[in-house]
Write a protein that holds these residues in place. Structure first.
Motif, PDB file in Angstrom:
ATOM      1  N   ASN A   1     -15.849  54.480  15.148  1.00 43.22           N
ATOM      2  CA  ASN A   1     -16.671  54.800  13.983  1.00 43.22           C
ATOM      3  C   ASN A   1     -18.153  54.922  14.308  1.00 43.22           C
ATOM      4  N   SER A   2     -18.489  54.869  15.614  1.00 41.70           N
ATOM      5  CA  SER A   2     -19.904  54.932  15.984  1.00 41.70           C
ATOM      6  C   SER A   2     -20.494  56.321  15.781  1.00 41.70           C
ATOM      7  N   THR A   3     -19.644  57.353  15.810  1.00 43.48           N
ATOM      8  CA  THR A   3     -20.148  58.727  15.689  1.00 43.48           C
ATOM      9  C   THR A   3     -19.909  59.334  14.310  1.00 43.48           C
ATOM     10  N   THR A   4     -19.241  58.603  13.428  1.00 47.46           N
ATOM     11  CA  THR A   4     -18.988  59.156  12.097  1.00 47.46           C
ATOM     12  C   THR A   4     -20.282  59.226  11.296  1.00 47.46           C
ATOM     13  N   GLY A   5     -20.398  60.228  10.478  1.00 50.86           N
ATOM     14  CA  GLY A   5     -21.633  60.409   9.721  1.00 50.86           C
ATOM     15  C   GLY A   5     -21.611  59.754   8.354  1.00 50.86           C
ATOM     16  N   ARG A   6     -20.489  59.202   7.961  1.00 50.49           N
ATOM     17  CA  ARG A   6     -20.361  58.645   6.613  1.00 50.49           C
ATOM     18  C   ARG A   6     -20.687  57.158   6.639  1.00 50.49           C
ATOM     19  N   ASN A   7     -21.697  56.776   5.873  1.00 48.38           N
ATOM     20  CA  ASN A   7     -22.157  55.387   5.863  1.00 48.38           C
ATOM     21  C   ASN A   7     -21.083  54.430   5.365  1.00 48.38           C
ATOM     22  N   LYS A   8     -20.249  54.911   4.434  1.00 45.62           N
ATOM     23  CA  LYS A   8     -19.213  54.046   3.876  1.00 45.62           C
ATOM     24  C   LYS A   8     -18.213  53.645   4.952  1.00 45.62           C
ATOM     25  N   HIS A   9     -17.832  54.608   5.803  1.00 48.91           N
ATOM     26  CA  HIS A   9     -16.900  54.315   6.890  1.00 48.91           C
ATOM     27  C   HIS A   9     -17.533  53.380   7.912  1.00 48.91           C
ATOM     28  N   LYS A  10     -18.816  53.595   8.205  1.00 44.23           N
ATOM     29  CA  LYS A  10     -19.508  52.725   9.153  1.00 44.23           C
ATOM     30  C   LYS A  10     -19.561  51.291   8.639  1.00 44.23           C
ATOM     31  N   TYR A  11     -19.860  51.142   7.351  1.00 46.20           N
ATOM     32  CA  TYR A  11     -19.953  49.802   6.772  1.00 46.20           C
ATOM     33  C   TYR A  11     -18.609  49.088   6.853  1.00 46.20           C
ATOM     34  N   ARG A  12     -17.524  49.811   6.528  1.00 48.82           N
ATOM     35  CA  ARG A  12     -16.195  49.206   6.592  1.00 48.82           C
ATOM     36  C   ARG A  12     -15.835  48.798   8.025  1.00 48.82           C
ATOM     37  N   ALA A  13     -16.187  49.665   8.977  1.00 49.78           N
ATOM     38  CA  ALA A  13     -15.894  49.357  10.379  1.00 49.78           C
ATOM     39  C   ALA A  13     -16.671  48.134  10.842  1.00 49.78           C
ATOM     40  N   LEU A  14     -17.935  48.026  10.422  1.00 50.15           N
ATOM     41  CA  LEU A  14     -18.750  46.875  10.806  1.00 50.15           C
ATOM     42  C   LEU A  14     -18.195  45.586  10.202  1.00 50.15           C
ATOM     43  N   ARG A  15     -17.829  45.644   8.941  1.00 42.80           N
ATOM     44  CA  ARG A  15     -17.285  44.455   8.282  1.00 42.80           C
ATOM     45  C   ARG A  15     -15.967  44.029   8.921  1.00 42.80           C
ATOM     46  N   LYS A  16     -15.118  45.014   9.205  1.00 46.12           N
ATOM     47  CA  LYS A  16     -13.830  44.728   9.846  1.00 46.12           C
ATOM     48  C   LYS A  16     -14.039  44.121  11.230  1.00 46.12           C
ATOM     49  N   SER A  17     -14.968  44.682  11.984  1.00 46.43           N
ATOM     50  CA  SER A  17     -15.215  44.188  13.339  1.00 46.43           C
ATOM     51  C   SER A  17     -15.737  42.760  13.322  1.00 46.43           C
ATOM     52  N   LYS A  18     -16.606  42.453  12.366  1.00 47.02           N
ATOM     53  CA  LYS A  18     -17.133  41.084  12.276  1.00 47.02           C
ATOM     54  C   LYS A  18     -16.011  40.089  12.016  1.00 47.02           C
ATOM     55  N   HIS A  19     -15.088  40.439  11.128  1.00 42.91           N
ATOM     56  CA  HIS A  19     -13.964  39.542  10.839  1.00 42.91           C
ATOM     57  C   HIS A  19     -13.052  39.379  12.057  1.00 42.91           C
ATOM     58  N   LEU A  20     -12.875  40.460  12.815  1.00 42.58           N
ATOM     59  CA  LEU A  20     -12.001  40.393  13.989  1.00 42.58           C
ATOM     60  C   LEU A  20     -12.633  39.602  15.132  1.00 42.58           C
ATOM     61  N   LEU A  21     -13.963  39.585  15.195  1.00 41.08           N
ATOM     62  CA  LEU A  21     -14.656  38.825  16.238  1.00 41.08           C
ATOM     63  C   LEU A  21     -14.728  37.334  15.922  1.00 41.08           C
ATOM     64  N   THR A  22     -14.574  36.981  14.658  1.00 37.59           N
ATOM     65  CA  THR A  22     -14.769  35.591  14.234  1.00 37.59           C
ATOM     66  C   THR A  22     -13.774  34.605  14.845  1.00 37.59           C
ATOM     67  N   PRO A  23     -12.458  34.915  14.942  1.00 39.04           N
ATOM     68  CA  PRO A  23     -11.537  33.927  15.535  1.00 39.04           C
ATOM     69  C   PRO A  23     -11.915  33.520  16.954  1.00 39.04           C
ATOM     70  N   GLN A  24     -12.322  34.481  17.794  1.00 34.78           N
ATOM     71  CA  GLN A  24     -12.720  34.118  19.151  1.00 34.78           C
ATOM     72  C   GLN A  24     -14.024  33.324  19.137  1.00 34.78           C
ATOM     73  N   ALA A  25     -14.934  33.668  18.218  1.00 31.39           N
ATOM     74  CA  ALA A  25     -16.188  32.920  18.111  1.00 31.39           C
ATOM     75  C   ALA A  25     -15.937  31.480  17.689  1.00 31.39           C
ATOM     76  N   SER A  26     -14.889  31.269  16.883  1.00 32.13           N
ATOM     77  CA  SER A  26     -14.541  29.911  16.458  1.00 32.13           C
ATOM     78  C   SER A  26     -13.890  29.113  17.576  1.00 32.13           C
ATOM     79  N   MET A  27     -13.270  29.817  18.521  1.00 29.41           N
ATOM     80  CA  MET A  27     -12.550  29.131  19.592  1.00 29.41           C
ATOM     81  C   MET A  27     -13.469  28.717  20.729  1.00 29.41           C
ATOM     82  N   CYS A  28     -14.488  29.526  21.039  1.00 34.45           N
ATOM     83  CA  CYS A  28     -15.362  29.202  22.166  1.00 34.45           C
ATOM     84  C   CYS A  28     -16.739  29.815  21.944  1.00 34.45           C
TER      85      CYS A  28
END
Length: 725
Positions: free
Chosen positions: A507-534
């Motif tokens: 989603n880094s090259t998509t021009g639609r802000n709505k898609h970028k926002y969703r991708a960023l929010r999704k990525s943050k949630h997916l990164l959180t479990p590993q951040a909680s572990m170490c």
């Protein structure tokens, strides 16, 4: 593991006046080099058992040697955990592969963790099927889309075959099969030499592979050597090895269940010919790597200890062999494995008690000596194949025989415990020291740290991450023991992190802000479990995400969290002594799960690959893209660097300069400093360049090049700075 500097006991290089303190040195074997006479050796197992002097040595030394070998190669529980990690790594990685699967062979697959060991991986091509001509009908029914090969007799010693092409499949990567097809009469045969070279050619420019026997070898002084063997699966048992199935076994090893499992698993064909043959073009070696790993895993721990002792012996005598014969590799580790298999098969289980370690060791040495004396080392699965051919012969065979007999006559192998010589009184001091380390707390700490060090955190192919995630969740669902749950969860959070990075990339090259926002929010949630572990790499990856999205406050909080608590740092290839002691103190009297121990007490390097560019700071893109290997950044240096960037973007000059001073101090850190990690000097150089101090930036980049001259983008940075002045 804890190791002792045995040389501090002042082991001399000459013989002591006391016969009990006989010293072993290089000069002890000089008479062999210059052709001295070889003493006779006639021994059998009964004589070994009745050797009174050996029993005295064993009584004094068995406990010490068992502890030393467990510290060197792992306790029974540690070895079992390593093997679990290997199997999980294969299971998760292969879940996403349709056309190939990976198999860890060599020392790592056996359960060893040795600094000198290469990483040996067998890549098994699933689109290829090999069989005997008489069994072709059974394989043709389900192999319409596969390449089907028939094993034919090769004009060389047993253990090698020619492969006739019965059918070329739809998948032919880089046309390697078609290019390697050689017409012989009315048939087409597959050339091992052309096929292997073809695979090297297609990887040129991606990886610097070179041909090494059946393997493609990747040589690196910084990251170690890696061997990849491309193998074709053979679903039937080769006729040459039928004797192994029906061999008389009077001591029950291997068990009939193990024999049946190995035979049903078949074997593999690897692209290398017989070195004793004048024409290797069409010869393929039969590989029993999968069977050998099963056999090693079936050894009892005392047997595994002796195997480890033999491997250590081999590594320690290489310089002596070079001195005596001019060939440090005249004995290879595969000979040692073969000795071990025959020794276990031809001896009762009760012999392999830890108190009999020296006896078992001499038993194995006597087998090796007998083979060298006769000039014949039988392959374990195909005894008609003499492994010594073109390797051990002539004058060097006599010198090697003389050397091994001299080692045998030492009664107990002092040389196994040090490159220098060892006296009995010194070993008694060592025994007392080891007994002082024998607490449950100490052993639990070693077990935990070894697991944390070996637990897989490999990257996965972006297109198949859902299959990796599904496999890790299935594994987590059936996990019952704490160690199984930890391994499965560790893999799962790593896969989730990879999915987050893929989502950002897509989603880094998509021009639609709505898609970028969703991708960023999704990525943050997916990164959180590993951040909680170490905290590292987990929390630092999430901190990088917040930095890239402009949330400097959150980034600084996470960096401060990492730097506020001292944890045990695990290097990529070792665990520093200071970290071991720190971890043991932190967990003294605690009864936490492995998850909590890892979360509260461990951090490792932050690792970036060229797939992670979208989740890396722009200042490091050059290093990530140009460096051919994953970029390992120690956590304290990375947290300090990230804090520096935040304060710079916030125009907080005072705090920015403070972080620059902290990073400069960290470059001298004994564990995470620039002497070990070239990237620390590069980070410091980037910071100096950011504040406009180009002179110090060039000096730091030069320091980085000094630590790692090969494939270091610091050279590009220096040239850029010099041209701009």
């Amino acid at each position: 593991m804890v190791t002792f500097n045995l040389t501090r006991y002042n082991f001399g290089m000459a013989e002591s006046s006391n016969p009990r303190h006989k010293v072993v040195s290089r000069r002890y074997f000089d008479h062999i080099k210059w052709g001295g006479p070889c003493p006779p050796l006639n021994v059998n197992l009964a004589e070994l058992v009745s050797d009174k002097s050996l029993q005295i040595d064993q009584e004094r030394m068995a406990s010490l040697l068992a502890q030393i070998m467990d510290d060197m190669h792992g306790t029974e529980e540690i070895v079992r955990n390593r093997r679990k990690v290997i199997l999980v790594d294969e299971y998760i990685g292969n879940a996403s592969k349709i056309d190939t699967k990976s198999f860890f062979a060599g020392s790592k697959g056996d359960g060893f963790l040795m600094e000198t060991s290469d990483v040996d991986v067998m890549g098994i091509l699933l689109d290829v099927a090999v069989t005997n001509p008489e069994q072709r009908r059974s394989i043709e029914r389900n192999s319409q889309h596969k390449t089907v090969l028939l094993m034919r007799k090769a004009d060389c010693r047993p253990g090698y075959v020619a492969l006739e092409i019965l059918q070329l499949g739809e998948v032919d990567y880089f046309r390697c099969f078609r290019n390697a097809a050689v017409p012989i009469g009315d048939s087409m045969f597959l050339s091992s030499d052309i096929y292997r070279q073809g695979m090297i050619d297609v990887t040129t420019g991606i990886h610097n592979f070179v041909s090494n026997g059946p393997c493609l070898s990747l040589m690196s002084t910084t990251y170690g050597d890696r061997d990849l063997a491309l193998a074709f699966p053979c679903l039937c048992w080769p006729r040459e090895a039928n004797e192994w199935i029906h061999r008389a076994r009077f001591h029950g090893w291997p068990s009939q269940t193990m024999i049946d499992m190995i035979v049903q698993g078949g074997c593999h064909l690897v692209p290398v010919g017989d070195k004793c043959s004048t024409d290797t073009l069409l010869q393929w070696r039969i590989s029993f790597a999968c069977a050998e790993r099963l056999l090693v895993h079936s050894l009892t721990h005392p047997q595994f200890r002796v195997y480890g002792l033999l491997k250590y012996f081999l590594s320690e005598i290489k310089d002596l062999l070079e001195h005596i014969t001019g060939d440090s590799d005249i004995l290879c580790s595969y000979f040692i494995k073969t000795v071990m298999f025959f020794a276990v098969e031809h001896s009762p289980t009760v012999l392999w008690h830890y108190k009999n370690t020296f006896l078992c060791l001499r038993f194995c040495l006597s087998i090796l000596i007998a083979w060298v004396k006769s000039g014949y080392c039988p392959s374990y699965f195909i005894p008609n194949n003499n492994l010594f051919l073109r390797k051990i012969h002539g004058e060097n065979r006599q010198k090697l025989l003389h050397f091994l007999i001299d080692c045998y006559d030492l009664k107990w192998p002092r040389m196994f415990l040090s490159k220098e010589s060892i006296r009995m009184s010194d070993l008694e001091v060592l025994l007392e020291e080891y007994q002082n380390l024998g607490s449950k707390q100490y052993h639990d700490s070693q077990r935990d740290l070894d697991l944390f060090h070996t637990c897989p955190i490999a990257s996965f192919r972006p297109a198949m991450l859902e299959k990796n995630l599904d496999a890790s969740l299935r594994l987590l669902a059936v996990s019952e023991a704490d160690v199984d749950e930890f391994i499965a969860y560790r893999v799962m959070v790593t896969v989730l992190c990879s999915i987050a990075i893929r989502s950002l990339t897509e989603n880094s090259t998509t021009g639609r802000n709505k898609h970028k926002y969703r991708a960023l929010r999704k990525s943050k949630h997916l990164l959180t479990p590993q951040a909680s572990m170490c905290t590292s790499p987990g929390l630092m990856m999430l901190a990088t995400f917040h930095y890239l999205t402009g949330n400097y406050k959150k980034t600084l909080e996470m960096c401060a969290d990492l730097m506020s608590t001292l944890r045990a740092f695990l290097l990529s290839n070792d665990i520093p002594k200071r970290s071991r002691e720190r971890y043991q103190r932190m967990n003294f009297g605690q009864n936490n799960t492995l998850y909590h121990k890892f979360n509260l007490g461990i951090y490792t390097c932050v690792i970036f690959t060229d797939r992670d560019v979208c989740l890396s700071v722009p200042q490091l893109i050059l290093e990530i893209k140009k460096h051919p290997y994953p970029l390992h950044i120690p956590p304290l240096a990375y947290a300090t660097f990230l804090s520096f960037l935040c304060y710079h973007d916030l125009s907080d000059i005072r705090r920015r300069d403070t972080e620059l001073i902290n990073l400069r101090a960290l470059s001298y850190d004994s564990e995470q400093g620039g002497h070990e990690y070239w990237i620390v000097h590069t980070l410091l150089g980037i910071c100096y360049q950011t504040v406009g101090d180009n002179r110090r930036a060039i000096r730091s980049f030069t320091d980085s090049l000094r630590v790692m001259p090969e494939d270091n983008p610091a050279k590009v940075r220096i040239e850029s700075l010099q041209s701009s002045q």
